[in-house]
Design a protein around this motif. Structure first.
Motif, mmCIF file in Angstrom:
data_model
loop_
_atom_site.group_PDB
_atom_site.id
_atom_site.type_symbol
_atom_site.label_atom_id
_atom_site.label_comp_id
_atom_site.label_asym_id
_atom_site.label_seq_id
_atom_site.Cartn_x
_atom_site.Cartn_y
_atom_site.Cartn_z
ATOM 1 N N ALA A 6 -9.004 10.801 -35.410
ATOM 2 C CA ALA A 6 -9.797 9.446 -35.975
ATOM 3 C C ALA A 6 -9.881 9.951 -37.296
ATOM 4 N N ALA A 7 -9.920 11.344 -37.583
ATOM 5 C CA ALA A 7 -9.994 12.528 -39.440
ATOM 6 C C ALA A 7 -8.683 11.955 -39.549
ATOM 7 N N SER A 8 -6.911 10.965 -39.329
ATOM 8 C CA SER A 8 -5.865 11.046 -39.638
ATOM 9 C C SER A 8 -5.795 9.420 -40.334
ATOM 10 N N VAL A 9 -6.641 8.860 -39.112
ATOM 11 C CA VAL A 9 -6.810 6.920 -39.583
ATOM 12 C C VAL A 9 -6.888 6.803 -41.239
ATOM 13 N N ASP A 10 -6.405 5.148 -41.253
ATOM 14 C CA ASP A 10 -6.606 5.035 -42.533
ATOM 15 C C ASP A 10 -8.452 4.967 -42.940
ATOM 16 N N GLU A 11 -9.114 4.507 -44.165
ATOM 17 C CA GLU A 11 -10.470 4.604 -44.240
ATOM 18 C C GLU A 11 -10.948 3.731 -43.471
ATOM 19 N N ARG A 12 -10.742 2.657 -43.887
ATOM 20 C CA ARG A 12 -11.651 1.573 -42.982
ATOM 21 C C ARG A 12 -11.595 1.702 -41.191
ATOM 22 N N SER A 13 -10.403 1.456 -40.500
ATOM 23 C CA SER A 13 -10.047 2.503 -39.314
ATOM 24 C C SER A 13 -11.156 4.101 -39.461
ATOM 25 N N ARG A 14 -11.135 5.097 -39.754
ATOM 26 C CA ARG A 14 -11.864 5.868 -39.531
ATOM 27 C C ARG A 14 -13.957 5.434 -39.147
ATOM 28 N N GLU A 15 -13.888 4.891 -40.177
ATOM 29 C CA GLU A 15 -15.241 4.106 -40.222
ATOM 30 C C GLU A 15 -15.713 4.029 -39.573
ATOM 31 N N LEU A 16 -14.957 3.130 -39.357
ATOM 32 C CA LEU A 16 -15.471 1.863 -37.504
ATOM 33 C C LEU A 16 -15.353 3.576 -36.325
ATOM 34 N N LEU A 17 -14.652 4.030 -36.517
ATOM 35 C CA LEU A 17 -14.452 4.666 -35.761
ATOM 36 C C LEU A 17 -15.788 5.074 -34.940
ATOM 37 N N LEU A 18 -15.803 6.891 -36.745
ATOM 38 C CA LEU A 18 -16.835 7.850 -36.858
ATOM 39 C C LEU A 18 -17.975 6.476 -35.710
ATOM 40 N N GLU A 19 -18.279 5.669 -36.615
ATOM 41 C CA GLU A 19 -19.938 4.857 -36.497
ATOM 42 C C GLU A 19 -20.311 4.833 -35.135
ATOM 43 N N VAL A 20 -18.933 3.840 -34.520
ATOM 44 C CA VAL A 20 -18.788 4.093 -32.404
ATOM 45 C C VAL A 20 -18.971 5.346 -32.378
ATOM 46 N N LEU A 21 -18.309 6.074 -32.226
ATOM 47 C CA LEU A 21 -18.498 7.663 -32.108
ATOM 48 C C LEU A 21 -19.828 7.981 -32.092
ATOM 49 N N ASP A 22 -20.189 8.119 -32.898
ATOM 50 C CA ASP A 22 -21.332 8.797 -33.204
ATOM 51 C C ASP A 22 -22.704 8.063 -32.417
ATOM 52 N N ASP A 23 -22.359 7.026 -32.211
ATOM 53 C CA ASP A 23 -24.006 6.318 -31.011
ATOM 54 C C ASP A 23 -24.384 7.813 -29.878
ATOM 55 N N ALA A 24 -24.901 8.139 -30.042
ATOM 56 C CA ALA A 24 -25.757 8.885 -28.791
ATOM 57 C C ALA A 24 -26.552 8.744 -28.390
ATOM 58 N N ALA A 25 -26.814 7.527 -27.822
ATOM 59 C CA ALA A 25 -28.042 6.735 -27.633
ATOM 60 C C ALA A 25 -27.826 7.736 -25.433
ATOM 61 N N HIS A 26 -27.168 7.409 -25.089
ATOM 62 C CA HIS A 26 -26.925 8.044 -24.001
ATOM 63 C C HIS A 26 -26.960 9.446 -24.147
ATOM 64 N N ALA A 27 -25.732 10.426 -24.640
ATOM 65 C CA ALA A 27 -26.422 11.933 -24.969
ATOM 66 C C ALA A 27 -27.895 12.029 -24.487
ATOM 67 N N ASP A 28 -28.624 11.428 -25.942
ATOM 68 C CA ASP A 28 -29.984 11.783 -25.802
ATOM 69 C C ASP A 28 -31.091 11.049 -24.789
ATOM 70 N N LEU A 29 -31.089 10.461 -23.676
ATOM 71 C CA LEU A 29 -31.543 10.353 -22.536
ATOM 72 C C LEU A 29 -30.677 10.938 -21.387
#
Lengths: 247, 247
Positions: free
Chosen positions: A127-150
């Motif tokens: 995701a570091a290599s894609v356009d800014e809008r796609s990157r922001e969306l991807l990082l937001e989606v990938l950042d969700d740690a709810a299952h990991a925390d559980l």
């Protein structure tokens, strides 16, 4: 419009460059992983031992649907086809799933934790290599740690009272990470755009003013992808130690 | 505060009357049915033949989670316990599920269509007797016809080309409705508040100025519940004819 003009000018709705085409490939992978997460979490919710866990896991499943659909909306914005780019990954995890059938609730939790950890890390690198809008969306989606925390909460609590469980799960984790890294290798082999994006970051990271070699072909044998696998393994080790498990 | 005052005055957070207690029982049933719908739709999404259907069904599953949680929020507002009132119905559909295992995609679609049709109709009848805010929420939740529309569309299209399928599904529908009505009977027997609410509407419906006999005990043998089962059967017949199937 002449035939040659049509050949050189992309359709206005189509990806404007090879990076955009690669981006659609990455968005498809992330959407597929969220779709898989939905299926896993829904199954986890169905077999969870308490009503409270069933409620929590079903909410996580619903959230994965929402994240998947936001990623697919971006695919459509970039001129891609949502169903097609999702369907391209339909068989990606078949081997992984059949080879890592969990026999207990804890093995199931750990499987999701390890598999999502590795795949999310890979997608974050690409995701570091894609356009800014796609990157922001991807990082937001990938950042969700709810299952990991559980998973961390439950596995820590269970392991604290049971040394046998801890050493079994450590073994299980080692098997899981091998299989998960194999999936990343297969994904790069079948979808070269993913490898290009991941390698592009590697190159861009060194001297920032040198243009990234976008169109350099890549394969799992490259030194660049070797570096990426090293990074994925290191992150896995860090995640396992959060659980008090030896990677 | 004396012992006798505690006996006669409910806790401020507790349901204020027997109707409120019955309402929590109904809300628990509707929340449970939405939770079951989530599980069914998630399973449907997993086995659906096309990517498009997988997407659509997973969205419906996520919407069921949202509806369930809105109903549980009302339970909490009325002083009830969300997990407890949901857990009270945990085994309600076990028999139904094990006795109506679908062997094809069409049988699966029809099972959901029939089971949700009957249970939603029953809940709608009982919802007529609860407070306005709970009733509005319940009718809104029960009104969602997205799965029914999907089922009708697919079953109609499939049946139009296949007379054998149509007569098989008509038979399957008759078996399903018998089992579904049995579930309603079991639910009323195990949760008498549900029967009280449903019967109360029957009484209120006749002379509007006569107070409804809220505390009248009821059972599946009553003429009142007999009327309700007649109504449920009539609605089922109407739904089957939407599919071109003889009930």
């Amino acid at each position: 419009m002449t035939g040659s003009a049509q050949d050189t000018q992309p359709h206005p709705d189509a990806p404007a460059s090879s990076v955009a085409a690669d981006t659609v490939e990455l968005l498809g992978l992330v959407a597929h992983l969220q779709h898989v997460a939905f299926n896993r979490l829904a199954e986890d919710a169905r077999v969870a031992p308490t009503t409270g866990q069933q409620l929590e896991l079903s909410r996580l499943a619903a959230a994965a649907v929402d994240r998947r659909d936001r990623v697919l909306a971006r695919v459509v914005e970039l001129g891609g086809d949502a169903e097609e780019c999702l369907g391209a990954y339909a068989r990606l995890l078949e081997d992984f799933d059949s080879r890592t059938q969990p026999s207990t609730w804890w093995e199931r939790l750990l499987r999701t934790y390890v598999a999502e950890g590795v795949s999310d890390d890979f997608c974050r690198i690409a995701a570091a290599s894609v356009d800014e809008r796609s990157r922001e969306l991807l990082l937001e989606v990938l950042d969700d740690a709810a299952h990991a925390d559980l998973a961390v909460g439950e596995l820590e609590a269970a392991g604290a009272q049971d040394e046998v469980l801890v050493s079994r799960l450590a073994l299980w984790g080692r098997r899981l990470v091998g299989e998960a890294l194999g999936v990343v290798q297969q994904a790069i082999a079948a979808h070269p755009g993913l490898g290009r994006l991941a390698v592009r970051r590697e190159h861009a990271a060194a001297p920032a003013d040198v243009p990234a070699p976008v169109d350099t072909p890549t394969s799992a044998e490259d030194g660049d992808t070797g570096k990426i696998f090293g990074e994925l393994t290191a992150e896995h080790t860090r995640r396992m130690s959060r659980l008090g498990l030896t990677a």
